[in-house]
Design an enzyme around this catalytic site. Structure first.
Site, mmCIF file in Angstrom:
data_model
loop_
_atom_site.group_PDB
_atom_site.id
_atom_site.type_symbol
_atom_site.label_atom_id
_atom_site.label_comp_id
_atom_site.label_asym_id
_atom_site.label_seq_id
_atom_site.Cartn_x
_atom_site.Cartn_y
_atom_site.Cartn_z
ATOM 1 C CG HIS A 76 44.835 -54.879 -35.958
ATOM 2 N ND1 HIS A 76 45.167 -53.546 -35.983
ATOM 3 C CD2 HIS A 76 45.913 -55.534 -36.443
ATOM 4 C CE1 HIS A 76 46.392 -53.410 -36.447
ATOM 5 N NE2 HIS A 76 46.859 -54.602 -36.763
ATOM 6 C CE1 TYR A 205 40.777 -46.162 -33.997
ATOM 7 C CE2 TYR A 205 40.024 -44.027 -34.798
ATOM 8 C CZ TYR A 205 40.190 -45.392 -34.983
ATOM 9 O OH TYR A 205 39.767 -45.964 -36.152
ATOM 10 N N PRO A 296 36.051 -39.524 -41.165
ATOM 11 C CG PRO A 296 38.271 -38.871 -41.454
ATOM 12 C CD PRO A 296 36.874 -38.363 -41.517
ATOM 13 C CE LYS A 300 32.365 -48.587 -38.556
ATOM 14 N NZ LYS A 300 32.827 -49.962 -38.627
ATOM 15 C CE1 TYR A 388 37.569 -48.243 -35.050
ATOM 16 C CE2 TYR A 388 38.038 -50.381 -36.031
ATOM 17 C CZ TYR A 388 38.383 -49.060 -35.813
ATOM 18 O OH TYR A 388 39.526 -48.551 -36.369
HETATM 19 P P1 FAD Z 1 35.103 -43.585 -54.614
HETATM 20 O O1 FAD Z 1 36.180 -44.420 -54.033
HETATM 21 O O2 FAD Z 1 35.231 -42.116 -54.513
HETATM 22 O O3 FAD Z 1 35.002 -44.002 -56.143
HETATM 23 C C1 FAD Z 1 34.291 -43.250 -57.081
HETATM 24 C C2 FAD Z 1 34.914 -43.446 -58.446
HETATM 25 O O4 FAD Z 1 34.145 -42.756 -59.397
HETATM 26 C C3 FAD Z 1 36.322 -42.868 -58.510
HETATM 27 O O5 FAD Z 1 37.207 -43.815 -59.049
HETATM 28 C C4 FAD Z 1 36.157 -41.653 -59.400
HETATM 29 O O6 FAD Z 1 37.317 -41.360 -60.156
HETATM 30 C C5 FAD Z 1 34.991 -42.066 -60.273
HETATM 31 N N1 FAD Z 1 34.260 -40.936 -60.853
HETATM 32 C C6 FAD Z 1 33.932 -39.762 -60.259
HETATM 33 N N2 FAD Z 1 33.274 -38.978 -61.117
HETATM 34 C C7 FAD Z 1 33.161 -39.678 -62.273
HETATM 35 C C8 FAD Z 1 32.604 -39.393 -63.538
HETATM 36 N N3 FAD Z 1 32.001 -38.211 -63.783
HETATM 37 N N4 FAD Z 1 32.678 -40.316 -64.500
HETATM 38 C C9 FAD Z 1 33.282 -41.509 -64.274
HETATM 39 N N5 FAD Z 1 33.842 -41.828 -63.111
HETATM 40 C C10 FAD Z 1 33.781 -40.927 -62.102
HETATM 41 N N6 FAD Z 1 37.505 -44.017 -45.553
HETATM 42 C C11 FAD Z 1 37.887 -44.756 -44.538
HETATM 43 O O7 FAD Z 1 37.108 -45.651 -44.157
HETATM 44 N N7 FAD Z 1 39.127 -44.561 -43.945
HETATM 45 C C12 FAD Z 1 40.012 -43.619 -44.426
HETATM 46 O O8 FAD Z 1 41.110 -43.494 -43.926
HETATM 47 C C13 FAD Z 1 39.637 -42.831 -45.497
HETATM 48 N N8 FAD Z 1 40.477 -41.890 -46.010
HETATM 49 C C14 FAD Z 1 40.063 -41.146 -47.068
HETATM 50 C C15 FAD Z 1 40.900 -40.160 -47.586
HETATM 51 C C16 FAD Z 1 40.487 -39.370 -48.653
HETATM 52 C C17 FAD Z 1 41.412 -38.298 -49.221
HETATM 53 C C18 FAD Z 1 39.200 -39.544 -49.191
HETATM 54 C C19 FAD Z 1 38.717 -38.672 -50.342
HETATM 55 C C20 FAD Z 1 38.365 -40.522 -48.670
HETATM 56 C C21 FAD Z 1 38.785 -41.325 -47.607
HETATM 57 N N9 FAD Z 1 37.960 -42.334 -47.073
HETATM 58 C C22 FAD Z 1 38.353 -43.058 -46.040
HETATM 59 C C23 FAD Z 1 36.669 -42.626 -47.602
HETATM 60 C C24 FAD Z 1 36.710 -43.859 -48.527
HETATM 61 O O9 FAD Z 1 37.892 -43.865 -49.246
HETATM 62 C C25 FAD Z 1 35.470 -43.783 -49.372
HETATM 63 O O10 FAD Z 1 34.345 -43.870 -48.542
HETATM 64 C C26 FAD Z 1 35.396 -44.883 -50.442
HETATM 65 O O11 FAD Z 1 36.386 -44.674 -51.413
HETATM 66 C C27 FAD Z 1 34.018 -44.888 -51.097
HETATM 67 O O12 FAD Z 1 34.019 -45.710 -52.226
HETATM 68 P P2 FAD Z 1 33.121 -45.347 -53.493
HETATM 69 O O13 FAD Z 1 33.383 -46.442 -54.457
HETATM 70 O O14 FAD Z 1 31.751 -45.053 -53.062
HETATM 71 O O15 FAD Z 1 33.686 -43.962 -54.017
HETATM 72 C C1 DHB Z 2 42.593 -45.361 -40.867
HETATM 73 C C2 DHB Z 2 41.686 -44.404 -41.178
HETATM 74 C C3 DHB Z 2 40.661 -44.140 -40.302
HETATM 75 O O1 DHB Z 2 39.753 -43.221 -40.596
HETATM 76 C C4 DHB Z 2 40.543 -44.820 -39.116
HETATM 77 O O2 DHB Z 2 39.542 -44.524 -38.266
HETATM 78 C C5 DHB Z 2 41.443 -45.803 -38.819
HETATM 79 C C6 DHB Z 2 42.472 -46.072 -39.708
HETATM 80 C C7 DHB Z 2 43.687 -45.646 -41.811
HETATM 81 O O3 DHB Z 2 43.804 -44.951 -42.820
HETATM 82 O O4 DHB Z 2 44.485 -46.557 -41.535
#
Ligand code: FAD
Ligand code: DHB
Length: 394
Positions: A76, A205, A296, A300, A388
């Site tokens: 996009h 948005y 969210p 980011k 963005y």
């Molecule tokens: P995580 O993806 O959380 O990975 C951490 C990993 O560590 C997980 O697999 C977990 O199981 C593991 N873990 C935890 N504790 C332990 C332990 N004690 N021992 C071993 N392993 C462990 N971001 C966006 O940009 N857009 C979105 O739409 C969006 N939607 C989201 C919706 C939800 C419900 C959530 C919770 C987050 C969302 N986010 C979104 C945020 C985004 O998904 C996270 O910022 C991203 O996953 C960060 O990656 P990470 O690897 O740092 O952490």
């Molecule tokens: C999505 C999530 C977001 O937080 C956003 O700003 C845009 C898109 C998504 O899940 O597609």
């Protein structure tokens, strides 16, 4: 006695941060082991983020894990901001000199990374239990865990805490060594995944009197939609029909229609801003959600996690090739400079687009003026666009 083994970098968590780090280290000839407490199936099905910045896309491609993303991801070059019933396009291509974003689900990124780790004999241990970290500022940092009823000890040069916001790494750092900055928002997002062709080619948005709404997508057949809701909203109170009704109201615009379809998944997510400083203690380095959370709006979270581990991988490479700790010592400062800018952007997008329970009519008019400004001033639109599509790494 635990079964003992050794690696150069022990990584806790097989989310985007942990898996990108482990594969980057492999490509640099550095050995790592990832320990993850969930199953592979769980992490590869969990619906989370969906927007990849240009820098994330470029990195995944350079790492050799971008093939499916290139084939299936949707590129996009703009988003729509909709308010007072009218849409206004922010043209990223024009405003950023050709940059864009790619829509590709987080769990698809994880599938690609897991496959790459397996194909290169990487060690990713799923479904481990009772993970703990020890001797973080000593000579023998260690990860202890259990798997299939056995005790294991992994001795490491360094440990990467990639275990998300609720992980064990950050709480293992002695209190007093860290400063936490935190803000909770008085609302959450109710999100659905629907089997419906997206009603727009780009994300919308929307600021509406009844609250924020977002139209996003995962593929030409699957829509992802969000509604601002109470932080403690009970999803059981929201039938599919009620969700669609509310989406129709908030997203309404002349000559535009929202396409409905079966709801495949729904849930409520709370929203907060959180940063811990520094992102390092001794030989433990925090990366991604274990060190910071953004609301969210602006998508980011995942991108920030990937940026952290890019900086960490570079610092580790520098250490193993030159014996110099210089880049490891500046890891936290380099990351935090970018983290705070991304925090600012996520907070700003959130503040501009949501209704606040304690706002007064002045605040409401100010928000509309902000939206009017962003969509009518090239300078303001450019600022939104450059954030963005993603700020440079440094
Ligand atoms: P995580 O993806 O959380 O990975 C951490 C990993 O560590 C997980 O697999 C977990 O199981 C593991 N873990 C935890 N504790 C332990 C332990 N004690 N021992 C071993 N392993 C462990 N971001 C966006 O940009 N857009 C979105 O739409 C969006 N939607 C989201 C919706 C939800 C419900 C959530 C919770 C987050 C969302 N986010 C979104 C945020 C985004 O998904 C996270 O910022 C991203 O996953 C960060 O990656 P990470 O690897 O740092 O952490
Ligand atoms: C999505 C999530 C977001 O937080 C956003 O700003 C845009 C898109 C998504 O899940 O597609």
């Amino acid at each position: 006695m635990p079964i003992s083994s050794r690696t150069q970098v022990g990584i806790i968590g097989a989310g985007p941060a942990g898996l990108v780090l482990s594969h980057l280290l492999y490509l640099q000839g550095i050995d790592s082991v990832v320990v993850e407490n969930r199953s592979r199936q769980y992490s590869e099905q969990r619906v989370r983020a969906g927007v990849l910045e240009q820098g994330t896309v470029d990195l995944l491609s350079e790492m050799g894990v971008g093939e499916r993303m290139k084939a299936e991801g949707l590129v996009h070059y703009g988003i729509e901001l909709r308010f007072a019933g009218r849409g206004h396009r922010i043209d990223f291509q024009d405003l950023t000199g050709g940059k864009g974003i790619t829509i590709y689900a987080q769990h698809e990124v994880l599938k690609d990374l897991n496959n790459a780790r397996i194909a290169t004999a990487g060690q990713v241990l799923f479904e481990v239990e009772n993970v703990s970290v020890h001797d973080l500022d000593g000579a023998r940092p260690r990860i202890h865990y259990q798997k299939d009823g056995n005790d294991y000890e992994l001795v490491c040069d360094f440990i990467a805490g990639c275990d998300g916001f609720h992980g064990i790494c950050r709480p293992s750092i002695p209190s007093g060594a860290l400063t936490e900055y935190d803000r909770e928002y008085p609302f959450g997002w109710l999100g659905i995944l629907a089997e419906a062709p997206p009603s727009s080619t780009e994300l919308i948005y929307t600021y509406h009197d009844r609250g924020f709404a977002l139209l996003s997508m995962r593929s030409p057949r699957i829509s992802r939609l969000y509604l601002q809701c109470r932080p403690d909203e009970d999803i059981e109170q929201w039938s599919d029909e009620k969700i669609w009704q509310e989406l129709h109201i908030r997203l309404a615009s002349d000559g535009w229609a929202l396409t409905e379809g079966p709801v495949l998944q729904k849930g409520v997510t709370g929203m907060r801003s959180f940063v811990v400083e520094p992102m390092q203690y001794g030989k433990l380095f925090l990366a991604g959600d274990s060190a910071h959370i953004v609301p969210p709006t602006g998508a980011k979270g995942l991108n920030l996690a990937v940026a952290d581990v890019q900086i960490l991988a570079r610092a580790l490479k520098h250490f193993y090739s030159n014996g110099s700790r210089e880049l490891l010592d500046t890891y936290s400062d380099v990351c935090l400079r970018r983290v705070w800018k991304v925090q600012r952007f996520s907070w700003w997008m959130t503040s501009m687009l949501h209704r606040f329970p304690n706002e007064n009519p002045f605040d409401h008019r100010r928000q509309l003026a902000e939206l009017d400004y962003v969509t009518s001033s090239r300078a303001a639109a450019k600022s939104l666009a450059e954030n963005y599509v993603g700020l440079p790494l440094e």
